[in-house]
Design a protein around this motif. Structure first.
Motif, PDB file in Angstrom:
ATOM      1  N   TYR A 103      33.369  39.324  31.669  1.00  0.00           N
ATOM      2  CA  TYR A 103      34.282  40.233  30.951  1.00  0.00           C
ATOM      3  C   TYR A 103      33.769  41.668  31.067  1.00  0.00           C
ATOM      4  O   TYR A 103      34.539  42.612  31.263  1.00  0.00           O
ATOM      5  CB  TYR A 103      34.320  39.781  29.492  1.00  0.00           C
ATOM      6  CG  TYR A 103      35.042  40.691  28.538  1.00  0.00           C
ATOM      7  CD1 TYR A 103      36.431  40.740  28.504  1.00  0.00           C
ATOM      8  CD2 TYR A 103      34.337  41.470  27.641  1.00  0.00           C
ATOM      9  CE1 TYR A 103      37.085  41.557  27.612  1.00  0.00           C
ATOM     10  CE2 TYR A 103      34.985  42.290  26.739  1.00  0.00           C
ATOM     11  CZ  TYR A 103      36.363  42.335  26.737  1.00  0.00           C
ATOM     12  OH  TYR A 103      37.005  43.145  25.839  1.00  0.00           O
ATOM     13  N   GLU A 104      32.457  41.802  30.940  1.00  0.00           N
ATOM     14  CA  GLU A 104      31.835  43.117  30.959  1.00  0.00           C
ATOM     15  C   GLU A 104      32.152  43.896  32.241  1.00  0.00           C
ATOM     16  O   GLU A 104      32.222  45.129  32.237  1.00  0.00           O
ATOM     17  CB  GLU A 104      30.313  42.919  30.835  1.00  0.00           C
ATOM     18  CG  GLU A 104      29.529  44.151  30.520  1.00  0.00           C
ATOM     19  CD  GLU A 104      30.043  44.834  29.273  1.00  0.00           C
ATOM     20  OE1 GLU A 104      30.581  44.161  28.387  1.00  0.00           O
ATOM     21  OE2 GLU A 104      29.919  46.056  29.221  1.00  0.00           O
ATOM     22  N   THR A 164      48.147  50.700  36.250  1.00  0.00           N
ATOM     23  CA  THR A 164      48.331  52.155  36.163  1.00  0.00           C
ATOM     24  C   THR A 164      48.751  52.721  37.517  1.00  0.00           C
ATOM     25  O   THR A 164      49.736  53.459  37.629  1.00  0.00           O
ATOM     26  CB  THR A 164      47.006  52.818  35.723  1.00  0.00           C
ATOM     27  OG1 THR A 164      46.570  52.209  34.516  1.00  0.00           O
ATOM     28  CG2 THR A 164      47.155  54.310  35.541  1.00  0.00           C
ATOM     29  N   ASN A 201      40.910  52.922  38.246  1.00  0.00           N
ATOM     30  CA  ASN A 201      42.017  52.631  37.324  1.00  0.00           C
ATOM     31  C   ASN A 201      42.393  51.173  37.405  1.00  0.00           C
ATOM     32  O   ASN A 201      42.101  50.487  38.383  1.00  0.00           O
ATOM     33  CB  ASN A 201      43.264  53.445  37.703  1.00  0.00           C
ATOM     34  CG  ASN A 201      43.201  54.852  37.198  1.00  0.00           C
ATOM     35  OD1 ASN A 201      42.872  55.761  37.949  1.00  0.00           O
ATOM     36  ND2 ASN A 201      43.506  55.047  35.942  1.00  0.00           N
ATOM     37  N   GLY A 253      34.802  44.285  33.634  1.00  0.00           N
ATOM     38  CA  GLY A 253      36.073  45.002  33.566  1.00  0.00           C
ATOM     39  C   GLY A 253      35.855  46.436  33.136  1.00  0.00           C
ATOM     40  O   GLY A 253      36.693  47.305  33.381  1.00  0.00           O
ATOM     41  N   GLU A 254      34.733  46.686  32.491  1.00  0.00           N
ATOM     42  CA  GLU A 254      34.381  48.058  32.093  1.00  0.00           C
ATOM     43  C   GLU A 254      34.055  48.818  33.377  1.00  0.00           C
ATOM     44  O   GLU A 254      33.332  48.321  34.240  1.00  0.00           O
ATOM     45  CB  GLU A 254      33.190  48.015  31.131  1.00  0.00           C
ATOM     46  CG  GLU A 254      32.924  49.311  30.402  1.00  0.00           C
ATOM     47  CD  GLU A 254      32.182  50.344  31.222  1.00  0.00           C
ATOM     48  OE1 GLU A 254      32.378  51.543  30.996  1.00  0.00           O
ATOM     49  OE2 GLU A 254      31.407  49.948  32.116  1.00  0.00           O
ATOM     50  N   GLU A 255      34.602  50.025  33.479  1.00  0.00           N
ATOM     51  CA  GLU A 255      34.628  50.668  34.801  1.00  0.00           C
ATOM     52  C   GLU A 255      33.248  50.872  35.443  1.00  0.00           C
ATOM     53  O   GLU A 255      33.083  50.674  36.646  1.00  0.00           O
ATOM     54  CB  GLU A 255      35.403  51.980  34.742  1.00  0.00           C
ATOM     55  CG  GLU A 255      34.845  52.981  33.747  1.00  0.00           C
ATOM     56  CD  GLU A 255      35.726  54.214  33.625  1.00  0.00           C
ATOM     57  OE1 GLU A 255      36.937  54.117  33.866  1.00  0.00           O
ATOM     58  OE2 GLU A 255      35.179  55.281  33.310  1.00  0.00           O
TER      59      GLU A 255
HETATM   60  C1  LIG Z   1      33.985  45.594  27.756  1.00  0.00           C
HETATM   61  C2  LIG Z   1      35.108  46.254  28.487  1.00  0.00           C
HETATM   62  C3  LIG Z   1      35.918  45.494  29.327  1.00  0.00           C
HETATM   63  C4  LIG Z   1      36.978  46.087  30.004  1.00  0.00           C
HETATM   64  N1  LIG Z   1      37.769  45.310  30.797  1.00  0.00           N
HETATM   65  C5  LIG Z   1      38.805  45.898  31.453  1.00  0.00           C
HETATM   66  C6  LIG Z   1      39.651  45.133  32.301  1.00  0.00           C
HETATM   67  O1  LIG Z   1      39.493  43.899  32.430  1.00  0.00           O
HETATM   68  N2  LIG Z   1      40.659  45.770  32.955  1.00  0.00           N
HETATM   69  C7  LIG Z   1      40.862  47.129  32.813  1.00  0.00           C
HETATM   70  O2  LIG Z   1      41.767  47.682  33.433  1.00  0.00           O
HETATM   71  N3  LIG Z   1      40.078  47.880  32.031  1.00  0.00           N
HETATM   72  C8  LIG Z   1      39.064  47.308  31.342  1.00  0.00           C
HETATM   73  N4  LIG Z   1      38.266  48.085  30.553  1.00  0.00           N
HETATM   74  C9  LIG Z   1      38.555  49.533  30.480  1.00  0.00           C
HETATM   75  C10 LIG Z   1      37.945  50.264  31.679  1.00  0.00           C
HETATM   76  O3  LIG Z   1      36.606  50.609  31.378  1.00  0.00           O
HETATM   77  C11 LIG Z   1      38.703  51.546  32.016  1.00  0.00           C
HETATM   78  O4  LIG Z   1      38.839  52.326  30.862  1.00  0.00           O
HETATM   79  C12 LIG Z   1      40.077  51.293  32.585  1.00  0.00           C
HETATM   80  O5  LIG Z   1      40.057  50.363  33.610  1.00  0.00           O
HETATM   81  C13 LIG Z   1      40.638  52.613  33.092  1.00  0.00           C
HETATM   82  O6  LIG Z   1      41.828  52.357  33.775  1.00  0.00           O
HETATM   83  P1  LIG Z   1      43.250  52.867  33.225  1.00  0.00           P
HETATM   84  O7  LIG Z   1      43.054  54.298  32.807  1.00  0.00           O
HETATM   85  O8  LIG Z   1      44.132  52.710  34.376  1.00  0.00           O
HETATM   86  O9  LIG Z   1      43.591  51.984  32.083  1.00  0.00           O
HETATM   87  C14 LIG Z   1      37.208  47.490  29.846  1.00  0.00           C
HETATM   88  C15 LIG Z   1      36.392  48.239  29.017  1.00  0.00           C
HETATM   89  C16 LIG Z   1      35.366  47.642  28.339  1.00  0.00           C
HETATM   90  C17 LIG Z   1      34.497  48.490  27.439  1.00  0.00           C
END
Ligand SMILES: Cc1cc2nc3c(=O)[nH]c(=O)nc-3n(C[C@H](O)[C@H](O)[C@H](O)COP(=O)(O)O)c2cc1C
Ligand code: SF4
Length: 322
Positions: free
Chosen positions: A62-63, A105, A101, A65-67
């Motif tokens: 899951y982690e 988006t 992104n 997914g954080e950019e």
């Molecule tokens: C723990 C954690 C998990 C995340 N998982 C995802 C994810 O699965 N998909 C995602 O698009 N953003 C996820 N994010 C947010 C991303 O860090 C990032 O803000 C985002 O992808 C930016 O894209 P956007 O501006 O197009 O939304 C997660 C953030 C955190 C803190």
């Protein structure tokens, strides 16, 4: 590809969580079609612009997914988040400036180019333009992923779009934007599903993952299961997250299975407060806050458990509502 052209990049990656391998096949097929049609590769549509795109899977975290953790994972390292600044636009993947992104988006770009930004913004609510993919799950008749205008009313989303409550049960709670968001109770669902309105209602739009929970479901068990998810998914870097989520999960196990003590109830709040702001990720901070909401909004359910018996249905039924 359009984003690549905009920033003069020649390489794009689509990162997919390891468990979602079926998505990988679909994406790979779509990329092969795009190469065949001349939308990717060398000299795209005779423009002189080259752009390659590949899919990449993580090991299932899951982690990632954080950019910034995603970029670490893409580079072949363990998926720990990076300390910012520097931000990805300055120092990103392989040390290069990077646009990162969600695919959702970026997929808005072609229609925005065709019809204009004003048209796109006009689809949503003021300051919250465009559309959003809402993934509606839980106790509804028609769960699924629906593209709806930003600001779409939550009540209508549940009652019309998702076909209403399953088996005619009453609504108890909604997680409006994924499990790290504070929950809304049944009397709080007259809210527009956009960033500003949900913030005003004390929650968040988050990932657009709407989980609908019926009157029979045990909120202590919902909190317990979600905490186990976060304990399992903690990357282990920050001690409050690594230890706190596991500890809270075990405590909620005991509490839910009949071993609850009155002093556990304020302790959940105390622990959540102590974990707040003690780690590197803002989302984790919210998550603890979200967990304290269960205790505050459904205090009577916590108290009912002190009798030693859970009077509700387990939250596991949420995942197999049909
Ligand atoms: C723990 C954690 C998990 C995340 N998982 C995802 C994810 O699965 N998909 C995602 O698009 N953003 C996820 N994010 C947010 C991303 O860090 C990032 O803000 C985002 O992808 C930016 O894209 P956007 O501006 O197009 O939304 C997660 C953030 C955190 C803190
Ligand atoms: S908050 Fe948790 S998941 Fe995020 S970096 Fe710290 S330990 Fe890892």
């Amino acid at each position: 590809m359009i984003a690549g052209r905009a920033v003069s990049s020649h390489q794009g990656y689509i990162y997919i969580r390891g468990e979602y391998r079926y998505v990988l096949d679909i994406m790979d097929e779509a990329l092969a079609e795009a190469y065949k049609a001349g939308y990717l590769g060398k000299n795209i549509l005779g423009s002189g612009f080259d752009f390659d795109m590949i899919t990449h899977t993580g090991a299932g975290a899951y982690e990632c997914g954080e950019e910034s953790a995603l970029m670490e994972s893409l580079e072949g390292k363990r998926g720990y988040p990076r300390i910012r600044p520097p931000f990805p636009a300055i120092v990103g993947l392989y040390g290069s400036p990077t646009v990162i992104n969600n695919v959702e988006t970026l997929s808005a770009a072609p229609e925005i180019l065709r019809r204009g930004g004003e048209w796109y913004a006009g689809l949503g609510s003021p300051k919250n333009g465009g559309t959003r993919l809402f993934c509606i799950s839980g106790h509804v008749n028609k769960p699924g992923i629906y593209e709806l205008p930003m600001g779409f009313p939550l009540r209508q989303m549940i009652e019309d779009v998702a076909g209403g409550m399953l088996n005619g049960r009453k609504l108890k709670a909604v997680i409006p934007g994924g499990s790290s968001c504070p929950l809304l109770s049944a009397d709080e669902i007259d809210v527009a599903m956009d960033y500003d309105s949900l913030a005003k209602a004390g929650s968040m739009l988050g990932s657009g993952g709407v989980v609908v929970i019926d009157e029979d479901t045990c909120m202590v068990d919902v909190a317990r299961r979600i905490m186990h998810f976060y304990a399992h998914e903690s990357c282990g870097w920050c001690i409050p997250c690594r230890e706190g989520t596991g500890w809270l999960g075990k405590m909620l196990d005991r509490f839910h299975s009949g071993g609850g003590r009155a002093e556990d109830i304020p302790m959940v709040g105390e622990l959540a407060k102590n974990m707040l702001g003690q780690d590197v990720l803002p989302a984790r901070r919210r998550r603890r806050h979200a967990h304290d909401q269960y205790r505050k909004k459904w205090a009577h359910e916590f108290e009912q458990h002190l009798s030693g018996k859970c009077p509700y249905k387990p939250a596991s039924l949420l995942a197999m509502a049909r």
